[in-house]
Design a protein around this motif. Structure first.
Motif, mmCIF file in Angstrom:
data_model
loop_
_atom_site.group_PDB
_atom_site.id
_atom_site.type_symbol
_atom_site.label_atom_id
_atom_site.label_comp_id
_atom_site.label_asym_id
_atom_site.label_seq_id
_atom_site.Cartn_x
_atom_site.Cartn_y
_atom_site.Cartn_z
ATOM 1 N N PRO A 32 0.830 -1.204 0.000
ATOM 2 C CA PRO A 32 0.000 0.000 0.000
ATOM 3 C C PRO A 32 0.869 1.261 0.000
ATOM 4 N N ALA A 33 0.246 2.382 -0.311
ATOM 5 C CA ALA A 33 0.958 3.659 -0.348
ATOM 6 C C ALA A 33 1.571 3.966 1.017
ATOM 7 N N ALA A 34 2.700 4.622 0.990
ATOM 8 C CA ALA A 34 3.395 5.040 2.214
ATOM 9 C C ALA A 34 2.768 6.348 2.699
ATOM 10 N N ASP A 35 2.035 6.284 3.794
ATOM 11 C CA ASP A 35 1.372 7.467 4.367
ATOM 12 C C ASP A 35 1.825 7.675 5.814
ATOM 13 N N PHE A 36 3.111 7.674 6.018
ATOM 14 C CA PHE A 36 3.679 7.623 7.358
ATOM 15 C C PHE A 36 3.509 8.909 8.172
ATOM 16 N N ASP A 37 3.319 10.047 7.528
ATOM 17 C CA ASP A 37 3.255 11.317 8.252
ATOM 18 C C ASP A 37 2.152 11.361 9.303
ATOM 19 N N GLU A 38 1.024 10.723 9.031
ATOM 20 C CA GLU A 38 -0.114 10.820 9.945
ATOM 21 C C GLU A 38 -0.046 9.850 11.126
ATOM 22 N N TRP A 39 1.010 9.059 11.215
ATOM 23 C CA TRP A 39 1.123 8.041 12.250
ATOM 24 C C TRP A 39 2.212 8.392 13.254
ATOM 25 N N ASP A 40 2.024 7.975 14.514
ATOM 26 C CA ASP A 40 3.032 8.198 15.559
ATOM 27 C C ASP A 40 4.255 7.312 15.350
ATOM 28 N N MET A 41 4.011 6.105 14.848
ATOM 29 C CA MET A 41 5.080 5.132 14.691
ATOM 30 C C MET A 41 4.650 4.126 13.633
ATOM 31 N N VAL A 42 5.623 3.606 12.861
ATOM 32 C CA VAL A 42 5.341 2.594 11.842
ATOM 33 C C VAL A 42 6.473 1.576 11.852
ATOM 34 N N ASN A 43 6.100 0.289 11.920
ATOM 35 C CA ASN A 43 7.060 -0.813 11.872
ATOM 36 C C ASN A 43 6.686 -1.758 10.744
ATOM 37 N N GLU A 44 7.673 -2.428 10.178
ATOM 38 C CA GLU A 44 7.419 -3.469 9.190
ATOM 39 C C GLU A 44 8.218 -4.711 9.533
ATOM 40 N N CYS A 45 7.639 -5.859 9.198
ATOM 41 C CA CYS A 45 8.297 -7.149 9.412
ATOM 42 C C CYS A 45 7.703 -8.138 8.419
ATOM 43 N N SER A 46 8.125 -9.372 8.508
ATOM 44 C CA SER A 46 7.605 -10.431 7.646
ATOM 45 C C SER A 46 6.958 -11.515 8.483
ATOM 46 N N ILE A 47 6.030 -12.232 7.852
ATOM 47 C CA ILE A 47 5.365 -13.363 8.488
ATOM 48 C C ILE A 47 5.123 -14.416 7.407
ATOM 49 N N SER A 48 5.278 -15.665 7.789
ATOM 50 C CA SER A 48 5.024 -16.775 6.878
ATOM 51 C C SER A 48 3.725 -17.457 7.301
ATOM 52 N N ILE A 49 2.822 -17.620 6.349
ATOM 53 C CA ILE A 49 1.536 -18.257 6.620
ATOM 54 C C ILE A 49 1.451 -19.533 5.796
ATOM 55 N N ARG A 50 1.523 -20.669 6.471
ATOM 56 C CA ARG A 50 1.463 -21.964 5.780
ATOM 57 C C ARG A 50 0.032 -22.444 5.570
ATOM 58 N N SER A 51 -0.822 -22.196 6.559
ATOM 59 C CA SER A 51 -2.175 -22.760 6.559
ATOM 60 C C SER A 51 -3.137 -22.038 5.630
ATOM 61 N N GLY A 52 -2.838 -20.781 5.286
ATOM 62 C CA GLY A 52 -3.775 -19.979 4.505
ATOM 63 C C GLY A 52 -4.803 -19.265 5.367
ATOM 64 N N ARG A 53 -4.603 -19.292 6.689
ATOM 65 C CA ARG A 53 -5.527 -18.593 7.591
ATOM 66 C C ARG A 53 -4.728 -17.904 8.699
ATOM 67 N N ILE A 54 -4.954 -16.611 8.828
ATOM 68 C CA ILE A 54 -4.332 -15.819 9.884
ATOM 69 C C ILE A 54 -5.337 -15.674 11.012
ATOM 70 N N ALA A 55 -4.923 -16.000 12.219
ATOM 71 C CA ALA A 55 -5.753 -15.799 13.405
ATOM 72 C C ALA A 55 -5.358 -14.471 14.044
ATOM 73 N N VAL A 56 -6.349 -13.716 14.504
ATOM 74 C CA VAL A 56 -6.134 -12.449 15.200
ATOM 75 C C VAL A 56 -6.684 -12.635 16.603
ATOM 76 N N SER A 57 -5.805 -12.491 17.610
ATOM 77 C CA SER A 57 -6.258 -12.760 18.973
ATOM 78 C C SER A 57 -5.456 -11.991 19.997
ATOM 79 N N GLY A 58 -6.091 -11.783 21.141
ATOM 80 C CA GLY A 58 -5.369 -11.313 22.309
ATOM 81 C C GLY A 58 -4.591 -12.485 22.873
ATOM 82 N N CYS A 59 -3.602 -12.209 23.688
ATOM 83 C CA CYS A 59 -2.740 -13.307 24.153
ATOM 84 C C CYS A 59 -3.437 -14.266 25.103
#
Length: 160
Positions: free
Chosen positions: A70-97
């Motif tokens: 996506p477009a880089a729109d960093f000015d409006e954010w307090d902080m921005v980080n990037e990293c990589s993730i590998s997804i084998r299953s084809g499904r990403i779970a989003v959860s609290g710890c």
């Protein structure tokens, strides 16, 4: 894959964190939350990303999956980080710890490697009670070969 898939959530950020992870992986974040990871509000493993928050309650999160970066729109954010993730299953779970994993929200994606951009706003707008706040977390993912963790925009030090 459609041009973009987006979901809006209120994620329970127990212990000031929530996760995006391959639903079939079980990585231990205990060792990943180093002092440096806590400072940048991001802990990274091969198949999981831990996102630190400013509050220990439900926080607003928008997650979007893109066909390309996506477009880089960093000015409006307090902080921005990037990293990589590998997804084998084809499904990403989003959860609290402490969430019950079978109840976690799922996002269907093609198996493979993804770049993850986490943008943080309102970090300095959390009440003294630690409950009320204007903090907001945007997570963008797109297919990309694995890369290194990058602090794209560092948080400015608070003046006290």
């Amino acid at each position: 894959m459609p041009e973009q898939t987006q979901i809006e959530l209120a994620v329970f950020a127990d212990y000031f964190q929530f996760y995006l992870h391959d639903e079939v992986e079980n990585e231990d974040f205990g060792a990943l939350w180093s002092d440096e990871a806590v400072e940048r509000l991001l802990a990274v493993a091969s198949h999981s990303v831990g996102i630190g928050t400013m509050r220990n309650v439900s926080v607003p999160v928008v997650i979007s999956v893109h066909a390309q970066a996506p477009a880089a729109d960093f000015d409006e954010w307090d902080m921005v980080n990037e990293c990589s993730i590998s997804i084998r299953s084809g499904r990403i779970a989003v959860s609290g710890c402490t969430d019950y994993l079978p109840d976690a929200r799922r996002i269907a994606v093609a198996p493979g490697s993804y770049r993850v951009r986490v943008s943080y706003s309102g970090l300095d707008h959390v009440g003294a009670d630690g409950i009320e706040g204007d903090d907001f977390y945007r997570v963008q993912l797109w297919p990309q070969a694995p890369g290194t963790l990058s602090v794209v925009k560092a948080r400015e030090a608070l003046s006290r």
